[in-house]
Design a protein around this motif. Structure first.
Motif, mmCIF file in Angstrom:
data_model
loop_
_atom_site.group_PDB
_atom_site.id
_atom_site.type_symbol
_atom_site.label_atom_id
_atom_site.label_comp_id
_atom_site.label_asym_id
_atom_site.label_seq_id
_atom_site.Cartn_x
_atom_site.Cartn_y
_atom_site.Cartn_z
ATOM 1 N N ILE A 144 0.868 -1.181 0.000
ATOM 2 C CA ILE A 144 0.000 0.000 0.000
ATOM 3 C C ILE A 144 0.903 1.229 0.000
ATOM 4 O O ILE A 144 1.858 1.301 0.782
ATOM 5 C CB ILE A 144 -0.908 0.016 1.247
ATOM 6 C CG1 ILE A 144 -1.784 -1.245 1.293
ATOM 7 C CG2 ILE A 144 -1.782 1.263 1.270
ATOM 8 C CD1 ILE A 144 -2.557 -1.419 2.595
ATOM 9 N N LYS A 146 1.404 5.678 -0.202
ATOM 10 C CA LYS A 146 0.950 6.841 0.571
ATOM 11 C C LYS A 146 -0.454 7.294 0.184
ATOM 12 O O LYS A 146 -1.191 7.838 0.999
ATOM 13 C CB LYS A 146 1.955 7.985 0.373
ATOM 14 C CG LYS A 146 1.792 9.145 1.329
ATOM 15 C CD LYS A 146 2.940 10.129 1.213
ATOM 16 C CE LYS A 146 2.880 10.885 -0.108
ATOM 17 N NZ LYS A 146 3.882 11.982 -0.164
ATOM 18 N N ASN A 147 -0.827 7.040 -1.073
ATOM 19 C CA ASN A 147 -2.175 7.410 -1.539
ATOM 20 C C ASN A 147 -3.228 6.370 -1.172
ATOM 21 O O ASN A 147 -4.380 6.479 -1.581
ATOM 22 C CB ASN A 147 -2.181 7.589 -3.061
ATOM 23 C CG ASN A 147 -1.609 8.922 -3.475
ATOM 24 O OD1 ASN A 147 -1.330 9.769 -2.633
ATOM 25 N ND2 ASN A 147 -1.411 9.105 -4.772
ATOM 26 N N ARG A 148 -2.802 5.343 -0.458
ATOM 27 C CA ARG A 148 -3.669 4.234 -0.046
ATOM 28 C C ARG A 148 -4.129 3.384 -1.230
ATOM 29 O O ARG A 148 -5.211 2.792 -1.204
ATOM 30 C CB ARG A 148 -4.880 4.741 0.751
ATOM 31 C CG ARG A 148 -4.496 5.295 2.116
ATOM 32 C CD ARG A 148 -4.038 4.178 3.027
ATOM 33 N NE ARG A 148 -3.273 4.650 4.188
ATOM 34 C CZ ARG A 148 -2.671 3.846 5.047
ATOM 35 N NH1 ARG A 148 -2.712 2.538 4.863
ATOM 36 N NH2 ARG A 148 -1.992 4.315 6.067
ATOM 37 N N ASP A 149 -3.305 3.344 -2.270
ATOM 38 C CA ASP A 149 -3.555 2.439 -3.395
ATOM 39 C C ASP A 149 -2.840 1.119 -3.128
ATOM 40 O O ASP A 149 -1.722 1.108 -2.596
ATOM 41 C CB ASP A 149 -3.045 3.043 -4.706
ATOM 42 C CG ASP A 149 -3.873 4.240 -5.148
ATOM 43 O OD1 ASP A 149 -5.080 4.261 -4.844
ATOM 44 O OD2 ASP A 149 -3.310 5.158 -5.776
ATOM 45 N N SER A 169 -7.920 0.613 -4.378
ATOM 46 C CA SER A 169 -7.661 1.981 -3.921
ATOM 47 C C SER A 169 -8.350 2.208 -2.578
ATOM 48 O O SER A 169 -9.281 1.480 -2.214
ATOM 49 C CB SER A 169 -8.150 2.998 -4.956
ATOM 50 O OG SER A 169 -9.513 2.789 -5.245
ATOM 51 N N MET A 170 -7.891 3.211 -1.867
ATOM 52 C CA MET A 170 -8.411 3.534 -0.532
ATOM 53 C C MET A 170 -8.351 2.318 0.401
ATOM 54 O O MET A 170 -9.297 1.998 1.113
ATOM 55 C CB MET A 170 -9.848 4.065 -0.623
ATOM 56 C CG MET A 170 -9.972 5.386 -1.357
ATOM 57 S SD MET A 170 -8.984 6.694 -0.594
ATOM 58 C CE MET A 170 -9.851 6.923 0.940
ATOM 59 N N HIS A 172 -6.748 0.554 3.603
ATOM 60 C CA HIS A 172 -6.133 1.017 4.849
ATOM 61 C C HIS A 172 -5.409 -0.085 5.609
ATOM 62 O O HIS A 172 -4.588 0.202 6.478
ATOM 63 C CB HIS A 172 -7.200 1.655 5.746
ATOM 64 C CG HIS A 172 -7.831 2.860 5.127
ATOM 65 N ND1 HIS A 172 -7.256 4.111 5.176
ATOM 66 C CD2 HIS A 172 -8.972 2.998 4.397
ATOM 67 C CE1 HIS A 172 -8.019 4.974 4.524
ATOM 68 N NE2 HIS A 172 -9.059 4.327 4.040
ATOM 69 N N SER A 173 -5.714 -1.325 5.306
ATOM 70 C CA SER A 173 -5.069 -2.440 5.993
ATOM 71 C C SER A 173 -5.257 -3.686 5.146
ATOM 72 O O SER A 173 -6.234 -3.791 4.398
ATOM 73 C CB SER A 173 -5.699 -2.631 7.378
ATOM 74 O OG SER A 173 -5.090 -3.700 8.059
ATOM 75 N N GLN A 187 -11.135 -1.634 2.553
ATOM 76 C CA GLN A 187 -11.098 -0.760 1.382
ATOM 77 C C GLN A 187 -12.289 0.190 1.407
ATOM 78 O O GLN A 187 -13.425 -0.235 1.210
ATOM 79 C CB GLN A 187 -11.111 -1.603 0.100
ATOM 80 C CG GLN A 187 -11.012 -0.788 -1.172
ATOM 81 C CD GLN A 187 -11.042 -1.657 -2.420
ATOM 82 O OE1 GLN A 187 -11.611 -2.737 -2.409
ATOM 83 N NE2 GLN A 187 -10.437 -1.184 -3.491
#
Length: 439
Positions: A144, A146-149, A169-170, A172-173, A187
């Motif tokens: 992942i 920095k843009n959470r991709d 995308s988006m 977080h874990s 996501q």
């Protein structure tokens, strides 16, 4: 520090490490620690990774030190579960000095994997995770940025630039399953499972079809995935409490059948489950393993008629090399497909492949270079332009069209002769692949 996974409990005290086997909790294996202050424990099926103030160490479950990967500027005290990942053959570390770089080390030797080239991403990487199953040659890493991709790439890429594919995308874990290469993640406030993320390298059109999505409203804000074992995912919520979520068991069984080449069983499972996600997974797995009959049935179940037709076209190819090249082309590996044909001496097939892709300049370049089928390229180019009512403006094509006569009868005869020669060559070759044998 304590870690429980893969039927082993690992406990690190200030002086020693205790390894308990789930089959015998009474007598742990004990070995001494050099530094003492262990800050991180990671487990894979066969190995343990310990991080202390002085370095990073991999041990077997019988307490034997395997290796101690190092790289310039490494600060062990800054390593954490998001920046280090462990599998049965590889240790992955995000570079602390250059956070866009992911380094890979072989567990047995502690040295860099392959040619030593790391994966360099365009943005800073915030989390990495190696898959846990399959041979080392097929090891993949999800990360992942920095843009959470969320991206996926291969660890061992044989002197080629690694293909990095975005799969979400988006995010977080994330976490890989312990027994199958299934990836789950949080996501955009949803719990998402990628049943077979590797399908992105085979047929990226299948990627949206292999997703299992659950509403994330049952979780509180900012949940973090701790583990994905069997069909159970463990998450820690923002308030520190643990919650669990279940995932259907069928995809893991399908992965097991694919790994064992039990394609009939895989087909039976998909027919029984009646789940389009499973059919999409099977299509990707079968194509990755060049199992065309199974892939054809899976794509047919999905209603993907163009792909079924193309698979039949692959099976009708006159030689093993042509079949392989078209399978590479199916996966979007155009350069590799062309190289396969050129190395096999199948110049016409390489030219025709570029014509089919409307890569006219490359087709002409190959024809001129090998002094063959220049008229074929010009004929198809002329036909293409006539279809759209356009005139030739490319200087190279204008130059060669002046001295070359286009005769479709001669061209067709020449093409047929090329295919006959290829069939004869393939028939005389005693080593035939399963692909060619199934034509």
């Amino acid at each position: 520090k304590v870690s429980l996974a893969y039927d082993h409990l690992v406990v690190a005290t200030s002086l020693q490490c205790y390894v308990y086997n789930s089959r015998n909790w009474n007598t742990p294996l004990i070995f001494d620690l050099k530094e003492g202050t262990v800050s991180l424990i990671l487990q894979a099926e066969k190995y343990i990774l310990l991080v202390d103030g002085s370095g990073l160490y991999t041990f077997s479950y019988d307490g034997r030190l395997i290796s101690s990967p190092k790289f310039p500027g490494m600060r062990a005290d800054l390593l954490n579960a998001q920046s280090v990942s462990l599998s049965n053959d590889t240790v992955a570390i995000r570079d602390q000095n250059e956070e866009k770089v992911i380094l890979f080390f072989d567990i047995m030797s502690g040295k860099s994997v392959g040619d030593g080239k790391p994966v360099t991403h365009k943005l800073e990487v915030v989390e990495i995770a190696l898959d846990q199953c399959g041979p080392s040659s097929e090891r993949k890493i999800a990360f992942i940025d920095k843009n959470r991709d969320l991206y996926l790439t291969s660890v061992r890429h044989l002197r080629k630039e690694p293909k990095v594919c975005k799969i979400g995308s988006m995010v977080h874990s994330m976490a890989w399953n312990d027994s199958a290469n299934i990836l789950c993640g949080i996501q955009d406030h949803q719990f998402t499972v990628w049943y077979d993320p590797g399908v992105v390298f085979t047929d990226k059109e299948l990627l949206p079809k292999i997703l299992y999505i659950k509403d994330g409203s049952e979780f509180s804000r900012a949940p973090h995935i701790l583990s994905y074992v069997g069909t159970k995912v463990t998450l820690r919520q923002g308030d520190g409490s643990l919650v669990y979520s279940s995932v259907p068991a069928y995809p893991a069984i399908l992965h097991e059948y694919s790994a064992a080449a039990r394609w009939e069983d895989a087909l039976h499972l998909c027919r029984f489950a009646k789940d389009r996600c499973l059919w999409a997974c099977l299509a990707g797995m079968a194509m990755a393993n060049r199992e065309l009959s199974t892939a054809e049935m899976a794509y047919a179940a999905l209603g993907e008629l163009p792909r079924v037709q193309y698979i039949n076209f692959i099976r009708e190819q006159p030689s093993r090399e042509s079949s392989l090249a078209h399978m590479l082309m199916f996966s979007g590996q155009i350069q590799e497909a062309e190289s396969t044909l050129l190395q096999a001496g199948l110049i016409y097939q390489a030219i025709q492949m570029n014509i089919d892709l409307f890569n006219w300049e490359r087709a002409l370049e190959l024809a001129v270079k090998h002094k063959t089928h220049v008229d074929t390229v010009l004929a198809y180019r002329e036909k293409f332009l006539q279809k759209f009512g356009r005139k030739e403006t490319n200087k190279r094509f204008l130059q060669y069209s002046e001295g070359v006569e286009v005769d479709w009868e001669k061209i067709q005869a020449k093409i047929e002769m090329e295919l006959c020669k290829e069939r004869e060559k393939a028939a005389n070759n005693p080593v035939r692949s399963s692909v060619a044998a199934r034509r």
